[in-house]
Every structure is written in C-alpha cells, then in structure tokens.
Design a protein around this motif. Structure first.
Motif, PDB file in Angstrom:
ATOM      1  N   ARG A 131       0.829  -1.200   0.000  1.00  0.00           N
ATOM      2  CA  ARG A 131       0.000   0.000   0.000  1.00  0.00           C
ATOM      3  C   ARG A 131       0.870   1.259   0.000  1.00  0.00           C
ATOM      4  NH1 ARG A 131      -4.352  -0.044   4.408  1.00  0.00           N
ATOM      5  NH2 ARG A 131      -5.175  -1.630   3.025  1.00  0.00           N
ATOM      6  N   ALA A 132       1.953   1.246   0.761  1.00  0.00           N
ATOM      7  CA  ALA A 132       2.860   2.393   0.797  1.00  0.00           C
ATOM      8  C   ALA A 132       3.531   2.597  -0.556  1.00  0.00           C
ATOM      9  CB  ALA A 132       3.915   2.196   1.875  1.00  0.00           C
ATOM     10  N   ARG A 133       3.861   1.515  -1.234  1.00  0.00           N
ATOM     11  CA  ARG A 133       4.501   1.617  -2.540  1.00  0.00           C
ATOM     12  C   ARG A 133       3.519   2.129  -3.588  1.00  0.00           C
ATOM     13  NH1 ARG A 133       6.787  -3.749  -4.608  1.00  0.00           N
ATOM     14  NH2 ARG A 133       7.107  -3.953  -2.388  1.00  0.00           N
ATOM     15  N   ILE A 134       2.275   1.731  -3.502  1.00  0.00           N
ATOM     16  CA  ILE A 134       1.266   2.160  -4.469  1.00  0.00           C
ATOM     17  C   ILE A 134       0.942   3.641  -4.281  1.00  0.00           C
ATOM     18  CG2 ILE A 134      -1.173   1.928  -5.096  1.00  0.00           C
ATOM     19  CD1 ILE A 134      -0.874  -1.084  -4.547  1.00  0.00           C
ATOM     20  N   ASP A 135       0.853   4.110  -3.036  1.00  0.00           N
ATOM     21  CA  ASP A 135       0.466   5.489  -2.751  1.00  0.00           C
ATOM     22  C   ASP A 135       1.631   6.469  -2.768  1.00  0.00           C
ATOM     23  OD1 ASP A 135      -2.148   4.775  -2.508  1.00  0.00           O
ATOM     24  OD2 ASP A 135      -2.079   4.536  -0.332  1.00  0.00           O
ATOM     25  N   ALA A 136       2.839   5.992  -2.936  1.00  0.00           N
ATOM     26  CA  ALA A 136       4.003   6.884  -2.895  1.00  0.00           C
ATOM     27  C   ALA A 136       4.081   7.718  -4.167  1.00  0.00           C
ATOM     28  CB  ALA A 136       5.280   6.064  -2.727  1.00  0.00           C
ATOM     29  N   GLY A 137       4.280   9.022  -4.000  1.00  0.00           N
ATOM     30  CA  GLY A 137       4.484   9.894  -5.148  1.00  0.00           C
ATOM     31  C   GLY A 137       3.194  10.333  -5.806  1.00  0.00           C
ATOM     32  N   MET A 138       3.346  11.243  -6.759  1.00  0.00           N
ATOM     33  CA  MET A 138       2.195  11.764  -7.486  1.00  0.00           C
ATOM     34  C   MET A 138       2.126  11.134  -8.866  1.00  0.00           C
ATOM     35  SD  MET A 138       2.009  15.823  -6.551  1.00  0.00           S
ATOM     36  CE  MET A 138       3.374  16.272  -7.555  1.00  0.00           C
ATOM     37  N   SER A 139       0.945  11.055  -9.396  1.00  0.00           N
ATOM     38  CA  SER A 139       0.770  10.557 -10.752  1.00  0.00           C
ATOM     39  C   SER A 139       0.990  11.692 -11.741  1.00  0.00           C
ATOM     40  CB  SER A 139      -0.636   9.977 -10.930  1.00  0.00           C
ATOM     41  OG  SER A 139      -1.588  11.017 -10.867  1.00  0.00           O
ATOM     42  N   THR A 140       0.999  11.376 -13.007  1.00  0.00           N
ATOM     43  CA  THR A 140       1.232  12.376 -14.043  1.00  0.00           C
ATOM     44  C   THR A 140       0.154  13.454 -14.016  1.00  0.00           C
ATOM     45  OG1 THR A 140       2.269  10.674 -15.389  1.00  0.00           O
ATOM     46  CG2 THR A 140       1.598  12.674 -16.511  1.00  0.00           C
ATOM     47  N   ALA A 141      -1.080  13.065 -13.809  1.00  0.00           N
ATOM     48  CA  ALA A 141      -2.172  14.039 -13.758  1.00  0.00           C
ATOM     49  C   ALA A 141      -1.996  14.991 -12.573  1.00  0.00           C
ATOM     50  CB  ALA A 141      -3.514  13.329 -13.667  1.00  0.00           C
ATOM     51  N   GLU A 142      -1.553  14.471 -11.443  1.00  0.00           N
ATOM     52  CA  GLU A 142      -1.331  15.329 -10.285  1.00  0.00           C
ATOM     53  C   GLU A 142      -0.177  16.297 -10.536  1.00  0.00           C
ATOM     54  OE1 GLU A 142      -0.854  12.128  -7.561  1.00  0.00           O
ATOM     55  OE2 GLU A 142      -2.835  12.414  -6.693  1.00  0.00           O
ATOM     56  N   TYR A 143       0.869  15.843 -11.216  1.00  0.00           N
ATOM     57  CA  TYR A 143       1.966  16.742 -11.577  1.00  0.00           C
ATOM     58  C   TYR A 143       1.460  17.849 -12.501  1.00  0.00           C
ATOM     59  CZ  TYR A 143       5.885  14.129  -9.608  1.00  0.00           C
ATOM     60  OH  TYR A 143       6.771  13.546  -8.760  1.00  0.00           O
ATOM     61  N   ALA A 144       0.604  17.495 -13.445  1.00  0.00           N
ATOM     62  CA  ALA A 144       0.070  18.493 -14.378  1.00  0.00           C
ATOM     63  C   ALA A 144      -0.756  19.535 -13.643  1.00  0.00           C
ATOM     64  CB  ALA A 144      -0.774  17.809 -15.452  1.00  0.00           C
ATOM     65  N   VAL A 145      -1.592  19.110 -12.742  1.00  0.00           N
ATOM     66  CA  VAL A 145      -2.421  20.050 -11.974  1.00  0.00           C
ATOM     67  C   VAL A 145      -1.534  20.927 -11.098  1.00  0.00           C
ATOM     68  CG1 VAL A 145      -4.162  20.221 -10.149  1.00  0.00           C
ATOM     69  CG2 VAL A 145      -4.485  18.619 -12.041  1.00  0.00           C
ATOM     70  N   GLY A 146      -0.536  20.337 -10.467  1.00  0.00           N
ATOM     71  CA  GLY A 146       0.382  21.112  -9.641  1.00  0.00           C
ATOM     72  C   GLY A 146       1.172  22.126 -10.449  1.00  0.00           C
ATOM     73  N   THR A 147       1.585  21.747 -11.643  1.00  0.00           N
ATOM     74  CA  THR A 147       2.328  22.660 -12.507  1.00  0.00           C
ATOM     75  C   THR A 147       1.453  23.822 -12.954  1.00  0.00           C
ATOM     76  OG1 THR A 147       3.712  20.848 -13.276  1.00  0.00           O
ATOM     77  CG2 THR A 147       3.670  22.823 -14.634  1.00  0.00           C
ATOM     78  N   VAL A 148       0.229  23.536 -13.343  1.00  0.00           N
ATOM     79  CA  VAL A 148      -0.690  24.601 -13.764  1.00  0.00           C
ATOM     80  C   VAL A 148      -0.968  25.546 -12.604  1.00  0.00           C
ATOM     81  CG1 VAL A 148      -3.067  25.072 -14.512  1.00  0.00           C
ATOM     82  CG2 VAL A 148      -1.728  23.291 -15.642  1.00  0.00           C
ATOM     83  N   ALA A 149      -1.151  25.015 -11.417  1.00  0.00           N
ATOM     84  CA  ALA A 149      -1.393  25.857 -10.240  1.00  0.00           C
ATOM     85  C   ALA A 149      -0.175  26.725  -9.942  1.00  0.00           C
ATOM     86  CB  ALA A 149      -1.731  24.991  -9.032  1.00  0.00           C
ATOM     87  N   ALA A 150       1.023  26.164 -10.044  1.00  0.00           N
ATOM     88  CA  ALA A 150       2.243  26.936  -9.789  1.00  0.00           C
ATOM     89  C   ALA A 150       2.419  28.051 -10.818  1.00  0.00           C
ATOM     90  CB  ALA A 150       3.454  26.016  -9.795  1.00  0.00           C
TER      91      ALA A 150
END
Length: 66
Positions: free
Chosen positions: A16-35
C-alpha cells in the motif's frame, strides 16, 4: 499462525505504501498549472505601479542611508 498473519499484514502495508508513494502524471500536471497561475499573479502584482513605486522608494531610502 501468528507469524503468517504478521507477515501478511506487513506485506500489505508495504504494498500500500509503494502504491500510494508519489504523485501521478495528472497530479503533476495540476500542480504545474497551479504553480504557473500563482507565478503569473505574483508577476502582475510585482509589476504593478504601486509595488514598483514602493520598491523604488525602499531602495532609494536604503542607498541614501549609507
């Protein structure tokens, strides 16, 4: 039996820790647009006449104090 239960519980937590670790590509895209949006807002504020005038006044005062 207790050892098997402990082993399975530990394995499940690790998976479960390995699956939930890090952000997915979509989350990176949303974070980049917000930044970028935040950067644009800050740029507009800093480039405004009021802020430019205030910064110039502060710098001029600091240079004359030397």
């Amino acid at each position: 039996m207790t050892f098997l239960l402990l082993f399975l519980t530990t394995a499940r937590r690790r998976l479960r820790a390995r699956i939930d670790a890090g952000m997915s590509t979509a989350e990176y895209a949303v974070g980049t647009v917000a930044a970028v949006g935040f950067a644009v807002v800050l740029y507009k504020i800093v480039r405004s006449a009021a802020v430019s005038s205030a910064l110039s006044h502060i710098i001029t005062s600091a240079l004359h104090a030397i």
